[in-house]
Design a protein around this motif. Structure first.
Motif, mmCIF file in Angstrom:
data_model
loop_
_atom_site.group_PDB
_atom_site.id
_atom_site.type_symbol
_atom_site.label_atom_id
_atom_site.label_comp_id
_atom_site.label_asym_id
_atom_site.label_seq_id
_atom_site.Cartn_x
_atom_site.Cartn_y
_atom_site.Cartn_z
ATOM 1 N N LEU A 14 0.828 -1.207 0.000
ATOM 2 C CA LEU A 14 0.000 0.000 0.000
ATOM 3 C C LEU A 14 0.864 1.259 0.000
ATOM 4 C CD1 LEU A 14 -2.975 0.669 -0.097
ATOM 5 C CD2 LEU A 14 -2.980 0.756 2.381
ATOM 6 N N PHE A 44 2.239 1.467 -3.657
ATOM 7 C CA PHE A 44 1.313 1.562 -4.790
ATOM 8 C C PHE A 44 -0.048 2.179 -4.457
ATOM 9 C CE2 PHE A 44 4.129 -2.104 -5.540
ATOM 10 C CZ PHE A 44 4.803 -1.605 -6.645
ATOM 11 N N GLY A 45 -0.210 2.647 -3.246
ATOM 12 C CA GLY A 45 -1.493 3.224 -2.846
ATOM 13 C C GLY A 45 -1.864 4.487 -3.591
ATOM 14 N N ILE A 88 -1.246 4.909 -6.919
ATOM 15 C CA ILE A 88 -1.409 4.635 -8.361
ATOM 16 C C ILE A 88 -2.772 5.158 -8.827
ATOM 17 C CG2 ILE A 88 -1.753 2.782 -10.071
ATOM 18 C CD1 ILE A 88 1.207 3.193 -9.385
ATOM 19 N N PRO A 90 -6.463 4.726 -2.378
ATOM 20 C CA PRO A 90 -5.631 3.559 -2.067
ATOM 21 C C PRO A 90 -6.390 2.236 -2.043
ATOM 22 C CG PRO A 90 -5.938 4.944 -0.124
ATOM 23 C CD PRO A 90 -6.506 5.703 -1.290
ATOM 24 N N ALA A 109 -5.308 -0.257 -4.812
ATOM 25 C CA ALA A 109 -4.101 -1.037 -4.535
ATOM 26 C C ALA A 109 -4.393 -2.123 -3.498
ATOM 27 C CB ALA A 109 -2.977 -0.132 -4.051
ATOM 28 N N ARG A 110 -5.176 -1.787 -2.494
ATOM 29 C CA ARG A 110 -5.508 -2.770 -1.456
ATOM 30 C C ARG A 110 -6.227 -3.973 -2.086
ATOM 31 N NH1 ARG A 110 -6.382 0.717 2.207
ATOM 32 N NH2 ARG A 110 -8.460 1.293 1.535
ATOM 33 N N ALA A 124 -3.781 -6.002 -4.389
ATOM 34 C CA ALA A 124 -2.784 -6.755 -3.626
ATOM 35 C C ALA A 124 -3.274 -8.156 -3.276
ATOM 36 C CB ALA A 124 -2.416 -6.000 -2.347
ATOM 37 N N PHE A 145 -5.085 -4.357 -11.022
ATOM 38 C CA PHE A 145 -5.484 -2.989 -10.667
ATOM 39 C C PHE A 145 -6.744 -2.613 -11.439
ATOM 40 C CE2 PHE A 145 -1.672 -2.511 -8.313
ATOM 41 C CZ PHE A 145 -1.770 -1.345 -7.576
ATOM 42 N N LEU A 194 2.309 2.022 -13.272
ATOM 43 C CA LEU A 194 2.920 0.769 -12.837
ATOM 44 C C LEU A 194 4.123 0.411 -13.712
ATOM 45 C CD1 LEU A 194 -0.313 -1.190 -11.937
ATOM 46 C CD2 LEU A 194 1.486 -0.476 -10.339
#
Length: 165
Positions: free
Chosen positions: A16, A19-20, A22, A27, A30-31, A34, A49, A159
């Motif tokens: 997070l 990449f939170g 992105i 966020p 990203a969560r 993941a 994503f 990314l």
């Protein structure tokens, strides 16, 4: 650049942290992405994503769209947005170009209720203006879908900038 092995080995909080951002001020994307680790390839990570965004309800999607800044707006931008807009020439507009972007941003928001989304990396200000002028005539449903597709392109660009192939 972060290796895919390192991405896959990250704790949820480290993922997070990395990449939170992105997805603009969202966020949760990203969560959700993941949870699909380990990723087999960077393209797999990008796809997840996108999958997280597409699986979200309409309110969450609209909140993400609305978290994006107006293009060529002189307001404070995230680091990624500032770099992307500068690369497209949106931070060095003539007064006339700035006025045109401002008018289109206003008209677009009034028509659709969210900002115009365009993945500006690799584009010029002229390409962006042409797209702006063409898309403002779209139906609300078509434009919502176009905005989501553009956000997915933004995910891919960001990314690709951070994760090694």
């Amino acid at each position: 650049m972060i290796s895919l092995d390192d991405v896959n080995a990250m704790s949820p909080s480290a993922f997070l942290e990395a990449f939170g951002d992105i997805a603009e001020h969202s966020p949760w994307v990203a969560r959700e992405a993941a949870a699909f680790r380990p990723f087999a390839a960077r393209t797999d990570m990008i796809r997840h994503f996108e999958k997280a965004l597409r699986a979200a309800n309409r309110d969450a999607q609209l909140a993400l769209i609305r978290a994006h800044p107006d293009l060529a707006n002189r307001a404070k931008l995230t680091a990624d947005s500032a770099m992307e807009q500068a690369g497209a020439g949106l931070t060095s507009l003539t007064p006339e170009e700035f006025a045109r972007f401002t008018a289109l941003n206003t008209a677009y928001r009034e028509r659709f209720g969210f900002p115009f989304i365009f993945a500006v990396k690799g584009a010029t200000k002229h390409m962006i203006l042409e797209s702006f002028e063409a898309r403002i005539g779209n139906s609300p449903d078509a434009e919502l879908e176009t905005a989501l597709a553009q956000i997915c392109r933004i995910f891919r660009f960001r990314l690709e900038d951070r994760v090694a192939p």
